[in-house]
Write a protein that holds these residues in place. Structure first.
Motif, PDB file in Angstrom:
ATOM      1  N   LYS A 244      55.290  -9.898   6.037  1.00  0.00           N
ATOM      2  CA  LYS A 244      53.827  -9.774   6.080  1.00  0.00           C
ATOM      3  C   LYS A 244      53.442  -8.664   5.107  1.00  0.00           C
ATOM      4  O   LYS A 244      53.994  -7.573   5.176  1.00  0.00           O
ATOM      5  CB  LYS A 244      53.369  -9.343   7.470  1.00  0.00           C
ATOM      6  N   CYS A 245      52.522  -8.938   4.210  1.00  0.00           N
ATOM      7  CA  CYS A 245      52.099  -7.917   3.254  1.00  0.00           C
ATOM      8  C   CYS A 245      50.581  -7.775   3.272  1.00  0.00           C
ATOM      9  O   CYS A 245      49.866  -8.741   3.546  1.00  0.00           O
ATOM     10  CB  CYS A 245      52.496  -8.309   1.831  1.00  0.00           C
ATOM     11  N   PHE A 246      50.122  -6.595   2.951  1.00  0.00           N
ATOM     12  CA  PHE A 246      48.677  -6.363   2.864  1.00  0.00           C
ATOM     13  C   PHE A 246      48.413  -5.489   1.646  1.00  0.00           C
ATOM     14  O   PHE A 246      48.928  -4.391   1.535  1.00  0.00           O
ATOM     15  CB  PHE A 246      48.175  -5.668   4.131  1.00  0.00           C
ATOM     16  N   ARG A 247      47.628  -6.013   0.706  1.00  0.00           N
ATOM     17  CA  ARG A 247      47.318  -5.237  -0.502  1.00  0.00           C
ATOM     18  C   ARG A 247      45.809  -5.071  -0.641  1.00  0.00           C
ATOM     19  O   ARG A 247      45.059  -6.013  -0.460  1.00  0.00           O
ATOM     20  CB  ARG A 247      47.873  -5.936  -1.747  1.00  0.00           C
TER      21      ARG A 247
ATOM     22  N   GLY B  16      37.430 -13.897  -2.263  1.00  0.00           N
ATOM     23  CA  GLY B  16      36.243 -14.751  -2.298  1.00  0.00           C
ATOM     24  C   GLY B  16      36.365 -15.710  -3.469  1.00  0.00           C
ATOM     25  O   GLY B  16      35.813 -16.801  -3.465  1.00  0.00           O
ATOM     26  N   ASP B  17      37.181 -15.293  -4.477  1.00  0.00           N
ATOM     27  CA  ASP B  17      37.435 -16.219  -5.573  1.00  0.00           C
ATOM     28  C   ASP B  17      38.562 -17.176  -5.147  1.00  0.00           C
ATOM     29  O   ASP B  17      38.944 -17.221  -3.980  1.00  0.00           O
ATOM     30  CB  ASP B  17      37.774 -15.470  -6.874  1.00  0.00           C
ATOM     31  N   GLU B  18      39.118 -17.904  -6.117  1.00  0.00           N
ATOM     32  CA  GLU B  18      40.064 -18.961  -5.734  1.00  0.00           C
ATOM     33  C   GLU B  18      41.436 -18.461  -5.325  1.00  0.00           C
ATOM     34  O   GLU B  18      42.206 -19.187  -4.727  1.00  0.00           O
ATOM     35  CB  GLU B  18      40.230 -19.924  -6.912  1.00  0.00           C
ATOM     36  N   ARG B  19      41.787 -17.228  -5.713  1.00  0.00           N
ATOM     37  CA  ARG B  19      43.190 -16.885  -5.536  1.00  0.00           C
ATOM     38  C   ARG B  19      43.517 -15.540  -4.905  1.00  0.00           C
ATOM     39  O   ARG B  19      44.662 -15.291  -4.579  1.00  0.00           O
ATOM     40  CB  ARG B  19      43.930 -17.029  -6.864  1.00  0.00           C
ATOM     41  N   HIS B  20      42.537 -14.675  -4.739  1.00  0.00           N
ATOM     42  CA  HIS B  20      42.900 -13.363  -4.222  1.00  0.00           C
ATOM     43  C   HIS B  20      42.922 -13.303  -2.694  1.00  0.00           C
ATOM     44  O   HIS B  20      42.104 -13.920  -2.033  1.00  0.00           O
ATOM     45  CB  HIS B  20      41.955 -12.291  -4.769  1.00  0.00           C
ATOM     46  N   LEU B  21      43.876 -12.531  -2.202  1.00  0.00           N
ATOM     47  CA  LEU B  21      44.020 -12.348  -0.756  1.00  0.00           C
ATOM     48  C   LEU B  21      44.315 -10.874  -0.491  1.00  0.00           C
ATOM     49  O   LEU B  21      44.852 -10.182  -1.361  1.00  0.00           O
ATOM     50  CB  LEU B  21      45.223 -13.152  -0.248  1.00  0.00           C
ATOM     51  N   THR B  22      44.008 -10.410   0.697  1.00  0.00           N
ATOM     52  CA  THR B  22      44.503  -9.093   1.101  1.00  0.00           C
ATOM     53  C   THR B  22      45.838  -9.283   1.828  1.00  0.00           C
ATOM     54  O   THR B  22      46.870  -8.810   1.396  1.00  0.00           O
ATOM     55  CB  THR B  22      43.521  -8.363   2.029  1.00  0.00           C
ATOM     56  N   PHE B  23      45.808 -10.066   2.895  1.00  0.00           N
ATOM     57  CA  PHE B  23      47.035 -10.346   3.638  1.00  0.00           C
ATOM     58  C   PHE B  23      47.723 -11.570   3.053  1.00  0.00           C
ATOM     59  O   PHE B  23      47.066 -12.559   2.730  1.00  0.00           O
ATOM     60  CB  PHE B  23      46.703 -10.611   5.120  1.00  0.00           C
ATOM     61  N   PHE B  24      49.024 -11.500   2.909  1.00  0.00           N
ATOM     62  CA  PHE B  24      49.776 -12.693   2.494  1.00  0.00           C
ATOM     63  C   PHE B  24      51.217 -12.562   2.960  1.00  0.00           C
ATOM     64  O   PHE B  24      51.659 -11.494   3.378  1.00  0.00           O
ATOM     65  CB  PHE B  24      49.705 -12.895   0.969  1.00  0.00           C
ATOM     66  N   GLU B  25      51.923 -13.674   2.878  1.00  0.00           N
ATOM     67  CA  GLU B  25      53.343 -13.663   3.248  1.00  0.00           C
ATOM     68  C   GLU B  25      54.182 -13.738   1.980  1.00  0.00           C
ATOM     69  O   GLU B  25      53.823 -14.441   1.035  1.00  0.00           O
ATOM     70  CB  GLU B  25      53.673 -14.873   4.118  1.00  0.00           C
TER      71      GLU B  25
END
Ligand code: SER
Length: 425
Positions: A70-73, A81-90
């Motif tokens: 589990k990662c959070f950046r 909100g755009d097509e590809r950015h996330l805060t949490f990801f695996e």
């Protein structure tokens, strides 16, 4: 359509067969590592094995591990909100800690390996196991005191990948996390134009002053973005249409409104659920503030889509249902719901009043200075956080310039000093 649950299993089994001990994801709140606020990479929990402060054979019975972390950046938080950015990801990763015993992809034992085995396995997993096609790869082209990664170049050529780009430090040198730690040149694998897998060869240790020292033994740290991989496997338009977000999307489909808002809700709610499950509470300090910030932004967009707390509760349940088999710490619905609801209920009132005042006073034609002053006023008189004001301004395409920011900061600093004086009597 192949499901994310199956891919997690395929990945872990692939590396288990090749001598890796499967290690659970560590908490999003780093244990024993003051250099970072949150866990941002799979290698973080293994830092001390690269530096040999800890012994992998003793702890894992192998110099090889694999995990789904589990990662959070927060670096791209405004881009969500755009097509590809996330805060949490695996992140799917395999790791090797030195010394190198045998760098041979046919060696399924438990000894340390290096570039050859790491690259061959990544290639085999993607092309044979998953049937995907590698577009191209990148390698470290050499810069300052770190030479061109000739070994990786040769290995990719040997495998038959011909499109190999050489890139600089910015792109193909990874780490360290925080202000010091293991780091090294990387080779990255691109599928359909997307960087999917990053293989880091940890050959160095960077100290707090930015100096590189060779590690006693080099190691391997790979990380593959799970959401990106699923997007390619499930042939969806963006990561948000993969099955990882399906339960949330089904609920959000009942509401009309901008897709951007829905993506922010999906990302921020999923991230909050995971952070709270790992024991984080919203607060005004450091990592607690990260959680507070995403929860507040979540509320803003729930409000715009007119989504009430009953629906929010359903969404929390949907996330837990989707992920709890793999992440049992999520099995804590009542607590997770309470932390989210408590925070949002308190903020709801502030947001109502703040938004009303925002709409009343922001005209869009004010000077940069006046804008800074107004955002400051909204903060001090209405408690409207500056990030929320900025987001609202962005939505209305009103530029909050550097100058406006400076005015805000100056006023804020003055205010802080006065409050401090008053507190001290
Ligand atoms: N640590 C590297 C990354 O985060 C590879 O796992 O991309």
């Amino acid at each position: 359509m192949i499901k994310s649950e199956e891919i997690r299993e395929l990945f872990l089994n692939f590396f288990k067969k090749r001598g890796h001990t499967i290690v659970n994801s560590s908490s999003l709140i780093p244990v024993d590592d003051p250099s970072v606020l949150l866990t941002t990479a799979g290698m973080q929990q293994f830092k001390k094995y690269y530096t040999r402060e800890k012994d992998p054979l003793k702890d894992f019975g192998s110099q090889r591990t694999a995990s789904i972390q589990k990662c959070f950046r927060t670096t791209d938080i405004d881009e969500v909100g755009d097509e590809r950015h996330l805060t949490f990801f695996e992140m799917l990763g395999n790791f090797s800690f030195g010394p190198i015993i045998n760098d041979d992809p046919l060696d399924f034992g438990n000894g340390g390996y290096f570039k050859k085995a790491a690259i061959y396995w990544a290639h085999e997993f993607l092309t044979k196991e998953l049937g995907l096609k590698i577009d191209y790869t990148t390698i470290f082209g050499g810069e300052k005191n770190v030479p061109l990664d000739e070994d990786s170049l040769k290995i990719w050529q040997e495998i038959g990948i011909n499109k190999i780009e050489k890139r600089g430090r910015e792109d193909n040198f990874w780490g360290p996390t925080g202000d010091e730690g293991p780091c090294g040149p990387t080779t990255e694998i691109y599928l359909e134009g997307i960087e999917v897998w990053n293989l880091v060869f940890n050959e160095y240790y960077q100290d707090k002053n930015g100096n590189l020292k060779k590690l006693e033994f080099p190691g391997v740290d790979t990380g593959m973005g799970f959401e990106r991989l699923m997007k390619i496997l499930q042939k969806t338009e963006t990561i948000f249409e993969t099955d990882l977000f399906e339960p949330l999307r089904e609920i959000l489909d009942n509401f009309s409104g901008e897709i951007r808002r829905k993506r922010i809700i999906m990302d921020h709610l999923r991230g909050s659920v995971f952070l709270i499950a790992d024991g984080l509470f919203p607060s005004n300090l450091e990592r607690g503030y990260i959680l507070r910030r995403i929860l507040r932004r979540l509320l803003l967009h729930l409000r715009f889509l007119e989504i009430n707390f009953d629906v929010l509760e359903k969404m929390i349940k949907a996330i837990i249902e989707k992920y709890k088999a793999f992440y049992p710490e999520l099995n804590n619905f009542e607590k997770i719901k309470k932390v989210i609801f408590d925070e949002l209920q308190v903020f709801n009132e502030t947001l109502n009043k703040g938004l009303r005042e925002f709409n009343k006073i922001i005209k869009g034609n004010e000077s940069e200075e006046a804008l800074g002053e107004k955002v400051f006023y909204l903060y001090t008189s209405y408690g409207l956080p500056v990030e929320i004001s900025k987001e609202l301004l962005r939505e209305q395409e009103i530029n909050f310039s550097q100058k406006a920011e400076e005015v805000f900061k100056q006023l804020f600093e003055k205010h802080r000093l006065i409050s401090k004086k008053e507190e001290n009597g």
